[in-house]
Design an enzyme around this catalytic site. Sequence first.
Site, short mmCIF file in Angstrom:
data_model
loop_
_atom_site.label_atom_id
_atom_site.label_comp_id
_atom_site.label_asym_id
_atom_site.label_seq_id
_atom_site.Cartn_x
_atom_site.Cartn_y
_atom_site.Cartn_z
N GLY A 26 0.82 -1.21 0.00
CA GLY A 26 0.00 0.00 0.00
C GLY A 26 0.85 1.26 0.00
O GLY A 26 1.91 1.31 0.65
N SER A 27 0.37 2.27 -0.74
CA SER A 27 1.09 3.56 -0.77
C SER A 27 0.17 4.68 -0.29
O SER A 27 0.31 5.82 -0.67
CB SER A 27 1.60 3.85 -2.17
OG SER A 27 0.51 3.91 -3.08
N VAL A 94 -1.43 -6.88 -4.98
CA VAL A 94 -1.04 -8.05 -4.20
C VAL A 94 -2.19 -9.04 -4.21
O VAL A 94 -3.32 -8.70 -3.86
CB VAL A 94 -0.65 -7.65 -2.76
CG1 VAL A 94 -0.45 -8.89 -1.90
CG2 VAL A 94 0.61 -6.80 -2.78
N GLU A 190 -19.32 16.62 3.17
CA GLU A 190 -18.47 17.51 2.37
C GLU A 190 -18.94 17.53 0.92
O GLU A 190 -18.98 18.58 0.28
CB GLU A 190 -17.01 17.07 2.48
CG GLU A 190 -16.47 17.36 3.89
CD GLU A 190 -15.04 16.91 4.14
OE1 GLU A 190 -14.64 15.89 3.55
OE2 GLU A 190 -14.35 17.57 4.93
N ASP A 328 -6.81 1.40 7.93
CA ASP A 328 -8.23 1.05 7.78
C ASP A 328 -8.49 -0.45 7.86
O ASP A 328 -9.64 -0.87 7.95
CB ASP A 328 -8.74 1.55 6.41
CG ASP A 328 -9.02 3.03 6.41
OD1 ASP A 328 -8.79 3.68 7.45
OD2 ASP A 328 -9.46 3.56 5.37
N ALA A 339 -7.02 8.93 8.79
CA ALA A 339 -5.63 9.00 8.35
C ALA A 339 -4.64 8.88 9.52
O ALA A 339 -3.62 8.18 9.42
CB ALA A 339 -5.41 10.31 7.61
N GLN A 340 -4.94 9.53 10.64
CA GLN A 340 -3.99 9.53 11.76
C GLN A 340 -3.78 8.13 12.35
O GLN A 340 -2.69 7.81 12.80
CB GLN A 340 -4.45 10.50 12.86
CG GLN A 340 -4.05 11.93 12.60
CD GLN A 340 -2.53 12.11 12.47
OE1 GLN A 340 -1.75 11.44 13.12
NE2 GLN A 340 -2.12 13.03 11.61
C1 LIG Z 1 -13.44 10.31 0.51
C2 LIG Z 1 -12.69 10.10 1.79
C3 LIG Z 1 -12.51 11.15 2.66
C4 LIG Z 1 -11.79 10.97 3.85
N1 LIG Z 1 -11.62 12.03 4.70
C5 LIG Z 1 -10.86 11.89 5.78
C6 LIG Z 1 -10.58 13.00 6.64
O1 LIG Z 1 -11.06 14.10 6.40
N2 LIG Z 1 -9.77 12.80 7.71
C7 LIG Z 1 -9.23 11.59 7.98
O2 LIG Z 1 -8.47 11.47 8.94
N3 LIG Z 1 -9.49 10.52 7.22
C8 LIG Z 1 -10.28 10.63 6.13
N4 LIG Z 1 -10.52 9.56 5.33
C9 LIG Z 1 -10.01 8.25 5.73
C10 LIG Z 1 -8.54 8.10 5.41
O3 LIG Z 1 -8.29 8.51 4.09
C11 LIG Z 1 -8.16 6.65 5.64
O4 LIG Z 1 -8.41 6.34 6.98
C12 LIG Z 1 -6.71 6.41 5.32
O5 LIG Z 1 -6.46 6.65 3.95
C13 LIG Z 1 -6.32 4.99 5.68
O6 LIG Z 1 -4.99 4.77 5.32
P1 LIG Z 1 -4.52 3.32 4.86
O7 LIG Z 1 -3.06 3.41 4.61
O8 LIG Z 1 -5.02 2.30 5.80
O9 LIG Z 1 -5.28 3.06 3.49
P2 LIG Z 1 -5.26 3.90 2.15
O10 LIG Z 1 -4.80 5.27 2.36
O11 LIG Z 1 -6.59 3.68 1.53
O12 LIG Z 1 -4.16 3.16 1.28
C14 LIG Z 1 -4.33 1.86 0.80
C15 LIG Z 1 -3.25 1.59 -0.22
O13 LIG Z 1 -3.21 0.21 -0.49
C16 LIG Z 1 -3.21 -0.01 -1.89
N5 LIG Z 1 -3.82 -1.32 -2.10
C17 LIG Z 1 -5.04 -1.74 -1.73
N6 LIG Z 1 -5.20 -3.04 -2.03
C18 LIG Z 1 -4.03 -3.45 -2.58
C19 LIG Z 1 -3.56 -4.68 -3.10
N7 LIG Z 1 -4.30 -5.78 -3.10
N8 LIG Z 1 -2.32 -4.71 -3.61
C20 LIG Z 1 -1.53 -3.62 -3.62
N9 LIG Z 1 -1.93 -2.43 -3.13
C21 LIG Z 1 -3.16 -2.36 -2.62
C22 LIG Z 1 -3.99 1.18 -2.44
O14 LIG Z 1 -3.68 1.38 -3.80
C23 LIG Z 1 -3.47 2.28 -1.54
O15 LIG Z 1 -2.23 2.74 -2.01
C24 LIG Z 1 -11.25 9.71 4.15
C25 LIG Z 1 -11.43 8.66 3.26
C26 LIG Z 1 -12.14 8.84 2.10
C27 LIG Z 1 -12.33 7.70 1.13
#
Ligand SMILES: Cc1cc2nc3c(=O)[nH]c(=O)nc-3n(C[C@H](O)[C@H](O)[C@H](O)COP(=O)(O)OP(=O)(O)OC[C@H]3O[C@@H](n4cnc5c(N)ncnc54)[C@H](O)[C@@H]3O)c2cc1C
Length: 495
Positions: A26-27, A94, A190, A328, A339-340
């Site tokens: 994940g990035s 993956v 939003e 997540d 995000a945090q």
């Molecule tokens: C529209 C929207 C608005 C949001 N607003 C807020 C906000 O205001 N404040 C806040 O704190 N949070 C917000 N969030 C939530 C926040 O963005 C997430 O909690 C955060 O991105 C989680 O981080 P993560 O690294 O777990 O997953 P993500 O940031 O979703 O990253 C997942 C990564 O894994 C990669 N991936 C997934 N499956 C695979 C696979 N099988 N193989 C290879 N790569 C894969 C994806 O391409 C991506 O790069 C929002 C989310 C959304 C969708």
Amino acid sequence: MAANQPEISQAAPAQRSGKHRVVIIGSGFGGLFAAKEFKHADVEVTVIAKTTHHLFQPLLYQVATGILSQGEIAPPTREILAKQKNATVLLGEVTEIDLANKLVTSELLNRRTVTAYDSLIVAAGAGQSYFGNDQFAEFAPGMKSIDDALELRGRIFGAFELAEIGAARGENVDHLLTFVVVGAGPTGVEMAGQIAELARRTLKKDFRHIQSQKARVVLVDAAPQVLPPFGEKLGEKSQAALEKAGVEIVLGAMVTAVDERGLEMKFKDGTVKRIESVTKIWAAGVQASELGKTLSEQTGAELDRAGRIAVNGDLTLPNHPEVFVVGDMINLNHLPGVAQVAIQGAKHSAKTIKARLAGKPEPGAFKYFDKGSMATISRFNAVVSVGKIKMAGFIAWLMWLVVHLAYITGFRNRLTAVLHWLMSFIGRDRSERTTTMQQIFARSALERIEGGAAGLVSEPGEMDALLEERRRELEEQALEEARLTDAHERGVAAQ
Ligand SMILES: Cc1cc2nc3c(=O)[nH]c(=O)nc-3n(C[C@H](O)[C@H](O)[C@H](O)COP(=O)(O)OP(=O)(O)OC[C@H]3O[C@@H](n4cnc5c(N)ncnc54)[C@H](O)[C@@H]3O)c2cc1C
């Protein structure tokens, strides 16, 4: 994988130095911040992701409504990590994680890469959940990716164009000028606020046969309040502000059917109502990455209904101290999907790995520091909840502005985002209104290629029971979210 094409397997090229191999899946927030945390470490980092970019999801709605460009919120991961010599970026989805042999398999078209690891950080995030109704996706796209945001941009601006043509012919265009957002969490709020502003300010003078400011924007949710994670009081304030901005709010309404022309909602008392609307946006639920399932099968760690995996207190998996799951994908101490949680979890995992390699004591259990939540409602108006401080209005909006600016990756993107915000919030322009036919129709075309979504539709009788159960769950979830926020219990480890 495409038929009749040779499968090409190889070990990732960066894996030959004999150093400790950290593989990150994940990035997004988790993946990128984990990789950066290893900047000065004597390890080999491989980031495997299915997109080429790091996506700042919180601003997707601004791409969808023409304020920002996709590049501003999704810079290339390769570029961000270019100067970090110990990091390699690998594009691919993956498909397998083999915990016993410490191997990750990823695929890009017919190229299959097997990457060996010593430590693994899984940060694959979550996708949209339609609560078992995946067939809704065609008519009500979610907002999880750049593709989604651009498709929605095309549909939103396209609806005004179609309405203009219809109105010029004397047709009823109410269904074209009605926009329904499903889900009254931060994303839905939003999005609804921005569509209302688009219709009332930005497009006001652009059309000759329609009055864009008369467009109807409806925000629907099965829960009893808007913005449950912000607590009851801020929920009420947000509702009042949205209504003032021209958004109709329908609560306690479960969406039971979605089609090209509209959607149906069922209320607790059994009443069913239909809204005629061509443009629907789904912001109602999340489903953790499928990778959680394979990790669960191999470790026995439980998955909850949203597919999130139960991790140990230090974010590792049972009997696999070398495997961390962050963001997540995890189910730990009521931590929210924000995000945090991903950023702090990623840093914690990286610190644990570095401590082990240095023979130092490990940091131990992950402690989440809640920096608060914020959401914009409209221009100059946001809600912020930080500990006991809860506020709504202009100061909250300024705080939102500063925080989001700080987290946008790269100086160039910050600079252009500020310019675009000035144009949109002080002026009434939106410079990213370009849409293409491909953006609007690609999803349908792809679904047809893949055999359509018809197979996903469940039997009608089966649906009713599922929906009632789902309504109960959503109501309970919303009440629990509001309770946790009001009682400041979020992130406190279970005793
Ligand atoms: C529209 C929207 C608005 C949001 N607003 C807020 C906000 O205001 N404040 C806040 O704190 N949070 C917000 N969030 C939530 C926040 O963005 C997430 O909690 C955060 O991105 C989680 O981080 P993560 O690294 O777990 O997953 P993500 O940031 O979703 O990253 C997942 C990564 O894994 C990669 N991936 C997934 N499956 C695979 C696979 N099988 N193989 C290879 N790569 C894969 C994806 O391409 C991506 O790069 C929002 C989310 C959304 C969708």
